[in-house]
Design a protein around this motif. Structure first.
Motif, short mmCIF file in Angstrom:
data_model
loop_
_atom_site.label_atom_id
_atom_site.label_comp_id
_atom_site.label_asym_id
_atom_site.label_seq_id
_atom_site.Cartn_x
_atom_site.Cartn_y
_atom_site.Cartn_z
N ASP A 55 3.70 1.11 10.47
CA ASP A 55 4.64 2.02 9.40
C ASP A 55 5.99 2.37 10.07
O ASP A 55 5.93 3.06 11.29
N ASN A 67 -5.44 9.06 2.29
CA ASN A 67 -5.97 8.56 0.98
C ASN A 67 -6.94 7.39 1.55
O ASN A 67 -7.62 6.82 0.72
N PHE A 95 3.28 0.79 5.84
CA PHE A 95 1.85 0.94 5.82
C PHE A 95 1.07 -0.47 5.64
O PHE A 95 0.40 -0.64 4.99
N GLU A 147 0.11 11.35 3.87
CA GLU A 147 -0.61 11.14 2.51
C GLU A 147 -1.21 10.13 2.34
O GLU A 147 -2.45 9.82 2.15
N ASN A 148 -0.67 8.77 2.93
CA ASN A 148 -1.35 7.58 2.61
C ASN A 148 -2.69 7.33 3.76
O ASN A 148 -3.60 6.92 3.23
N ARG A 157 0.77 -1.09 0.07
CA ARG A 157 -0.08 -0.05 0.09
C ARG A 157 0.68 1.21 -0.11
O ARG A 157 1.96 1.35 0.51
N GLY A 158 0.28 2.25 -0.37
CA GLY A 158 0.95 3.60 -0.34
C GLY A 158 1.23 4.37 -1.50
O GLY A 158 1.41 3.66 -2.85
N ALA A 159 1.12 5.62 -1.62
CA ALA A 159 1.11 6.26 -2.79
C ALA A 159 2.44 6.48 -3.48
O ALA A 159 2.55 6.50 -4.64
#
Length: 421
Positions: A300, A317, A288, A313-314, A246-248
């Motif tokens: 994390d 989201n 994450f 940020e994650n 996961r994660g941008a």
């Protein structure tokens, strides 16, 4: 000597050098020569401030899906030292590791090695007996003077470059970028997935004649909500599944992986199916990592401004949650105020947790740093991360979420107590 347990060897390794960290290649190079180290398969070095672990995990997953026998060396570990050395996805046995430690101790003579240097050579000794097709080595700190840099990479990757370990690497991105670029080699592929690479890194690659490949210039990615595509110099990969991690920021890491594999295609060809399968099944504890159940718990290891900014940020989201709790433990040599300021507005309640050891901040000291960072929520001091998580669960409602972060030690404590690793 081989009869020593792994715990005995690790205790012994910690006492062999006067300093816990002592960067430099001369000691490792001398002992490697005494061991008769030879490279018989492609080697990939992975450095960078953040994203190294994810990049290594994706490389391993894709190459294994392609049918190759893969050796992977990473650090630090979260629960067991054997996590650091994997052969085809399986942790090394304690017996094999003890044998490697004994070989290194015999070969080193009077040369004092640090804990990390001994571990790095031990990993190589294990790999050398395992008939591998490819070896992936994660840099511990910096790059130029890190122990893994005694090996000659067929391809090197530098992920993001940010401010961290300033006592050893410098206080600016330019100074740190130069250290990271030290894993590049003349006429060899040098991948950098930092969208804004330090000029020092680019300049060093140019000076030594490395085949530098930058994201946005030599490779790139694009995607929609269902799939994404990679564009390289000579190879495109279309209709890819998003990484299971996961994660941008994971497409940055995945793109660096595919750029590296593009450069090694003549020696390690990888099919589209292997890429898809590897990305779908890649796993990495503590990055994450969302645990099952309610309330949502996120683990994390983010511990510096860049990684904690990505964590913020994650979290955003993930969508709406009535309340967000932060279970935080950090080390005193990190930029605590700068890091926390980037996530402060995402958190409603803080659990400031004490960490052990000379570098660990006490809960009270961390609480003072949180206030200095201007957090708006309430702050509760806890004896440790597990106590903090338990307290957060007592306070949280089922639809709330809890983020556990700040250090590898923070996540490790929670994993060990929960038995989830």
């Amino acid at each position: 000597m081989v009869s020593k347990s792994l715990s005995d060897w690790l205790d012994y390794a910690e006492r062999q050098h006067v300093n816990a960290i002592e960067l430099g290649l001369d000691r490792v190079r001398a002992v490697a020569a005494a061991l008769g180290v030879r490279q018989t398969c492609p080697v990939i070095l992975v450095g960078g401030t953040n994203g190294k672990g994810s990049t290594c995990a994706m490389l391993e997953a894709i190459l294994r899906a392609a049918g190759y026998r893969v050796g992977l060396y990473t650090s630090p570990h979260l629960v067991r030292y054997t996590e650091r050395i994997r052969i085809n996805g399986a942790e090394v046995s304690e017996e094999a590791l003890c044998e490697a430690f004994a070989e290194i101790d015999s070969a080193r003579g009077e040369t004092p090695l640090t804990y990390f240097e001994i571990g790095t050579l031990a990993a190589w000794q294990v790999f050398s007996k395992s008939s591998l097709d490819v070896i992936i080595l994660e840099v511990g700190m910096g790059g130029r003077l890190d122990a893994v840099n005694v090996f000659e990479p067929d391809c090197s990757i530098v992920t993001g470059v940010a401010i961290d370990h300033t006592d050893f690497l410098g206080t600016t991105r330019e100074q740190i970028g130069y250290e990271k670029a030290g894993i590049f080699r003349p006429a060899r592929p040098a991948i950098c997935s930092d969208p804004n690479p330090p000029e020092s890194l680019v300049k060093h690659a140019r000076l030594i004649g490395a085949d530098l490949r930058l994201i946005g210039r030599d490779f790139s990615y694009k995607g929609d909500r269902q799939q994404w595509s990679f564009v390289g110099r000579s190879m495109n990969r279309n209709s890819l599944a998003y990484p299971a991690l996961r994660g941008a920021n994971q497409l940055l890491n995945a793109s660096a992986v595919l750029a590296a594999l593009e450069t090694l295609a003549d020696r390690l060809p990888v099919s589209m199916q292997a890429v898809r399968e590897g990305l779908l099944h890649v796993e990495l504890t503590g990055r994450f990592q969302v645990l099952p159940g309610r309330p949502t718990v996120i683990l994390d290891v983010a511990h510096n401004p860049q990684s904690i900014g990505v964590l913020a940020e994650n979290i955003s989201n993930l969508g709406y949650a009535p309340e967000t709790y932060a279970v935080v433990g950090m080390l005193s040599d990190k930029d605590v105020v700068g890091s926390i300021s980037l996530i402060a507005r995402r958190v409603d309640h803080w659990l400031a947790c004490s960490l052990p050891g000379p570098r660990g901040l006490s809960g009270d000291a961390l609480a003072a740093k949180l206030r200095e960072a201007g957090v708006a929520g309430d702050i509760e001091v806890c004896d440790g991360p597990t106590a903090g998580l338990n307290r957060a669960k007592e306070r949280a409602q089922p639809d709330d979420r809890i983020a556990v972060f700040g250090s590898f030690l923070t996540v490790s404590d929670v994993l060990q107590s929960s038995g989830r690793h």
